[in-house]
Design an enzyme around this catalytic site. Structure first.
Site, PDB file in Angstrom:
ATOM      1  N   ARG A  48      46.768  27.670  42.543  1.00 25.81           N
ATOM      2  CA  ARG A  48      45.910  28.713  41.954  1.00 25.81           C
ATOM      3  C   ARG A  48      46.753  29.843  41.357  1.00 25.81           C
ATOM      4  O   ARG A  48      46.364  30.451  40.352  1.00 25.81           O
ATOM      5  CB  ARG A  48      44.876  29.192  42.967  1.00 25.81           C
ATOM      6  CG  ARG A  48      43.827  28.092  43.220  1.00 25.81           C
ATOM      7  CD  ARG A  48      42.712  28.530  44.132  1.00 25.81           C
ATOM      8  NE  ARG A  48      41.854  29.535  43.529  1.00 25.81           N
ATOM      9  CZ  ARG A  48      40.750  29.263  42.829  1.00 25.81           C
ATOM     10  NH1 ARG A  48      40.373  28.018  42.591  1.00 25.81           N
ATOM     11  NH2 ARG A  48      40.020  30.239  42.347  1.00 25.81           N
ATOM     12  N   LYS A  54      40.761  20.295  31.918  1.00 28.90           N
ATOM     13  CA  LYS A  54      39.366  20.313  31.451  1.00 28.90           C
ATOM     14  C   LYS A  54      39.236  19.863  29.993  1.00 28.90           C
ATOM     15  O   LYS A  54      40.247  19.778  29.270  1.00 28.90           O
ATOM     16  CB  LYS A  54      38.797  21.721  31.661  1.00 28.90           C
ATOM     17  CG  LYS A  54      38.682  22.112  33.141  1.00 28.90           C
ATOM     18  CD  LYS A  54      37.974  23.462  33.308  1.00 28.90           C
ATOM     19  CE  LYS A  54      37.851  23.837  34.772  1.00 28.90           C
ATOM     20  NZ  LYS A  54      37.101  25.125  34.956  1.00 28.90           N
ATOM     21  N   ASN A  75      38.277  26.984  30.430  1.00 31.66           N
ATOM     22  CA  ASN A  75      39.505  27.616  30.923  1.00 31.66           C
ATOM     23  C   ASN A  75      40.597  26.630  31.366  1.00 31.66           C
ATOM     24  O   ASN A  75      41.365  26.911  32.271  1.00 31.66           O
ATOM     25  CB  ASN A  75      39.174  28.645  32.006  1.00 31.66           C
ATOM     26  CG  ASN A  75      38.488  28.037  33.202  1.00 31.66           C
ATOM     27  OD1 ASN A  75      38.240  26.842  33.231  1.00 31.66           O
ATOM     28  ND2 ASN A  75      38.190  28.840  34.202  1.00 31.66           N
ATOM     29  N   ARG A 135      46.373  29.035  32.504  1.00 30.35           N
ATOM     30  CA  ARG A 135      45.179  29.520  31.784  1.00 30.35           C
ATOM     31  C   ARG A 135      45.558  30.532  30.700  1.00 30.35           C
ATOM     32  O   ARG A 135      44.963  30.545  29.627  1.00 30.35           O
ATOM     33  CB  ARG A 135      44.172  30.093  32.778  1.00 30.35           C
ATOM     34  CG  ARG A 135      43.399  28.971  33.488  1.00 30.35           C
ATOM     35  CD  ARG A 135      42.548  29.487  34.607  1.00 30.35           C
ATOM     36  NE  ARG A 135      41.617  28.485  35.095  1.00 30.35           N
ATOM     37  CZ  ARG A 135      41.019  28.559  36.282  1.00 30.35           C
ATOM     38  NH1 ARG A 135      41.245  29.580  37.079  1.00 30.35           N
ATOM     39  NH2 ARG A 135      40.177  27.609  36.669  1.00 30.35           N
ATOM     40  N   GLU A 165      37.291  16.803  46.893  1.00 31.82           N
ATOM     41  CA  GLU A 165      37.378  16.607  45.438  1.00 31.82           C
ATOM     42  C   GLU A 165      38.261  15.401  45.101  1.00 31.82           C
ATOM     43  O   GLU A 165      37.946  14.639  44.178  1.00 31.82           O
ATOM     44  CB  GLU A 165      37.909  17.877  44.781  1.00 31.82           C
ATOM     45  CG  GLU A 165      36.913  19.027  44.876  1.00 31.82           C
ATOM     46  CD  GLU A 165      37.459  20.378  44.445  1.00 31.82           C
ATOM     47  OE1 GLU A 165      36.702  21.362  44.537  1.00 31.82           O
ATOM     48  OE2 GLU A 165      38.643  20.461  44.030  1.00 31.82           O
ATOM     49  N   HIS A 199      41.100  23.108  36.396  1.00 27.56           N
ATOM     50  CA  HIS A 199      40.454  23.380  37.681  1.00 27.56           C
ATOM     51  C   HIS A 199      41.515  23.338  38.768  1.00 27.56           C
ATOM     52  O   HIS A 199      42.462  22.556  38.679  1.00 27.56           O
ATOM     53  CB  HIS A 199      39.398  22.304  37.971  1.00 27.56           C
ATOM     54  CG  HIS A 199      38.951  22.289  39.412  1.00 27.56           C
ATOM     55  ND1 HIS A 199      38.039  23.180  39.905  1.00 27.56           N
ATOM     56  CD2 HIS A 199      39.331  21.515  40.456  1.00 27.56           C
ATOM     57  CE1 HIS A 199      37.865  22.949  41.206  1.00 27.56           C
ATOM     58  NE2 HIS A 199      38.637  21.936  41.562  1.00 27.56           N
ATOM     59  N   THR A 208      40.479  33.077  36.642  1.00 29.97           N
ATOM     60  CA  THR A 208      39.414  32.292  35.994  1.00 29.97           C
ATOM     61  C   THR A 208      39.270  32.663  34.516  1.00 29.97           C
ATOM     62  O   THR A 208      39.142  31.787  33.657  1.00 29.97           O
ATOM     63  CB  THR A 208      38.076  32.541  36.733  1.00 29.97           C
ATOM     64  OG1 THR A 208      38.264  32.282  38.127  1.00 29.97           O
ATOM     65  CG2 THR A 208      36.975  31.654  36.184  1.00 29.97           C
ATOM     66  N   PHE A 214      25.640  30.488  34.500  1.00 26.98           N
ATOM     67  CA  PHE A 214      26.461  29.657  33.602  1.00 26.98           C
ATOM     68  C   PHE A 214      26.485  28.182  33.996  1.00 26.98           C
ATOM     69  O   PHE A 214      27.184  27.392  33.378  1.00 26.98           O
ATOM     70  CB  PHE A 214      27.886  30.206  33.526  1.00 26.98           C
ATOM     71  CG  PHE A 214      28.574  30.323  34.868  1.00 26.98           C
ATOM     72  CD1 PHE A 214      29.157  29.219  35.477  1.00 26.98           C
ATOM     73  CD2 PHE A 214      28.634  31.546  35.532  1.00 26.98           C
ATOM     74  CE1 PHE A 214      29.785  29.329  36.716  1.00 26.98           C
ATOM     75  CE2 PHE A 214      29.253  31.663  36.773  1.00 26.98           C
ATOM     76  CZ  PHE A 214      29.832  30.544  37.369  1.00 26.98           C
TER      77      PHE A 214
HETATM   78  P1  ATP Z   1      37.660  26.201  39.013  1.00 23.40           P
HETATM   79  O1  ATP Z   1      36.723  26.006  40.203  1.00 23.40           O
HETATM   80  O2  ATP Z   1      37.219  25.438  37.775  1.00 23.40           O
HETATM   81  O3  ATP Z   1      39.097  25.973  39.373  1.00 23.40           O
HETATM   82  P2  ATP Z   1      37.693  29.049  39.495  1.00 23.40           P
HETATM   83  O4  ATP Z   1      37.789  28.661  40.942  1.00 23.40           O
HETATM   84  O5  ATP Z   1      38.761  29.921  38.936  1.00 23.40           O
HETATM   85  O6  ATP Z   1      37.598  27.743  38.575  1.00 23.40           O
HETATM   86  P3  ATP Z   1      34.865  29.462  39.873  1.00 23.40           P
HETATM   87  O7  ATP Z   1      34.295  30.778  40.251  1.00 23.40           O
HETATM   88  O8  ATP Z   1      34.952  28.379  40.902  1.00 23.40           O
HETATM   89  O9  ATP Z   1      36.298  29.734  39.200  1.00 23.40           O
HETATM   90  O10 ATP Z   1      34.020  28.953  38.626  1.00 23.40           O
HETATM   91  C1  ATP Z   1      34.036  27.575  38.263  1.00 23.40           C
HETATM   92  C2  ATP Z   1      34.087  27.471  36.759  1.00 23.40           C
HETATM   93  O11 ATP Z   1      32.861  27.965  36.214  1.00 23.40           O
HETATM   94  C3  ATP Z   1      35.166  28.313  36.075  1.00 23.40           C
HETATM   95  O12 ATP Z   1      36.428  27.706  36.077  1.00 23.40           O
HETATM   96  C4  ATP Z   1      34.609  28.414  34.677  1.00 23.40           C
HETATM   97  O13 ATP Z   1      34.830  27.203  33.944  1.00 23.40           O
HETATM   98  C5  ATP Z   1      33.126  28.557  34.949  1.00 23.40           C
HETATM   99  N1  ATP Z   1      32.746  29.970  35.014  1.00 23.40           N
HETATM  100  C6  ATP Z   1      32.983  30.834  36.034  1.00 23.40           C
HETATM  101  N2  ATP Z   1      32.521  32.062  35.760  1.00 23.40           N
HETATM  102  C7  ATP Z   1      31.964  31.969  34.505  1.00 23.40           C
HETATM  103  C8  ATP Z   1      31.306  32.890  33.651  1.00 23.40           C
HETATM  104  N3  ATP Z   1      31.119  34.157  34.009  1.00 23.40           N
HETATM  105  N4  ATP Z   1      30.860  32.430  32.452  1.00 23.40           N
HETATM  106  C9  ATP Z   1      31.039  31.144  32.083  1.00 23.40           C
HETATM  107  N5  ATP Z   1      31.654  30.210  32.850  1.00 23.40           N
HETATM  108  C10 ATP Z   1      32.114  30.623  34.046  1.00 23.40           C
HETATM  109 MG    MG Z   2      36.462  27.260  41.853  1.00 18.79          MG
END
Ligand code: ATP
Ligand code: MG
Length: 139
Positions: free
Chosen positions: A87, A11, A114, A104, A128, A117, A93, A59
């Site tokens: 993962r 990212k 973070n 992370r 994707e 992805h 996350t 968000f």
């Molecule tokens: P990713 O899909 O990026 O791999 P993830 O699967 O761990 O991450 P998701 O729940 O899919 O988490 O959320 C997608 C992205 O949205 C997170 O990686 C983060 O960048 C952002 N995000 C998630 N929760 C929050 C939050 N509470 N506040 C701010 N940003 C958030």
């Molecule tokens: Mg995700």
């Protein structure tokens, strides 16, 4: 049976912080093979579409602005049990909750910024990968 492909982005925070090489090193060390790789930048429209599933979350705007703010590295990775193992490698996350040694934990700035992805299912990994790469760019 679990698939062999996952999709990742390094990212904008981790690219800006100079962590591309270290993160690709961790990915290779964990046994993932790189099938496709590029430095690119998401448009606002790209970021909105990629994270469409989160459109109703508070968000979402912040996430779209962040993901389109600077270059990213996109990659398709191959390994047995790729989605789940990747993962595990990236960690929770929120980096504050991520296990020691995860990407992370080592490189993320915050829950929003973070570092990486990782796809959450075999089906989404393929969607994707084809969102970011043409068939001839995947080896
Ligand atoms: P990713 O899909 O990026 O791999 P993830 O699967 O761990 O991450 P998701 O729940 O899919 O988490 O959320 C997608 C992205 O949205 C997170 O990686 C983060 O960048 C952002 N995000 C998630 N929760 C929050 C939050 N509470 N506040 C701010 N940003 C958030
Ligand atoms: Mg995700």
């Amino acid at each position: 049976m679990s698939g062999k492909i996952t999709f990742t982005m390094i990212k904008p925070d981790a690219v800006a912080d100079g962590h591309i090489g270290a993160i690709l090193g961790k990915i290779a060390e964990a046994g993932f093979k790189i099938k496709a790789l590029k430095l690119t930048q998401l448009t606002v429209a790209d970021a909105k579409k990629f994270y469409e599933v989160h459109a109703e979350r508070p968000f979402y705007g912040e996430l779209v602005d962040f993901m389109s703010s600077n270059p990213i590295v996109a990659a398709v990775l191959e390994k047995d049990n790729a989605v789940e193992d990747f993962r595990t490698l990236i960690g929770a996350t929120n980096p504050a909750d991520a296990a020691e040694g995860t990407i992370r934990k080592m490189f993320a700035r915050s829950i929003g910024e973070n570092a990486v992805h990782g796809s959450d299912s075999d089906e989404n990994a393929l969607i994707e990968a084809s969102f970011h790469f043409a068939g001839k760019e995947i080896f």
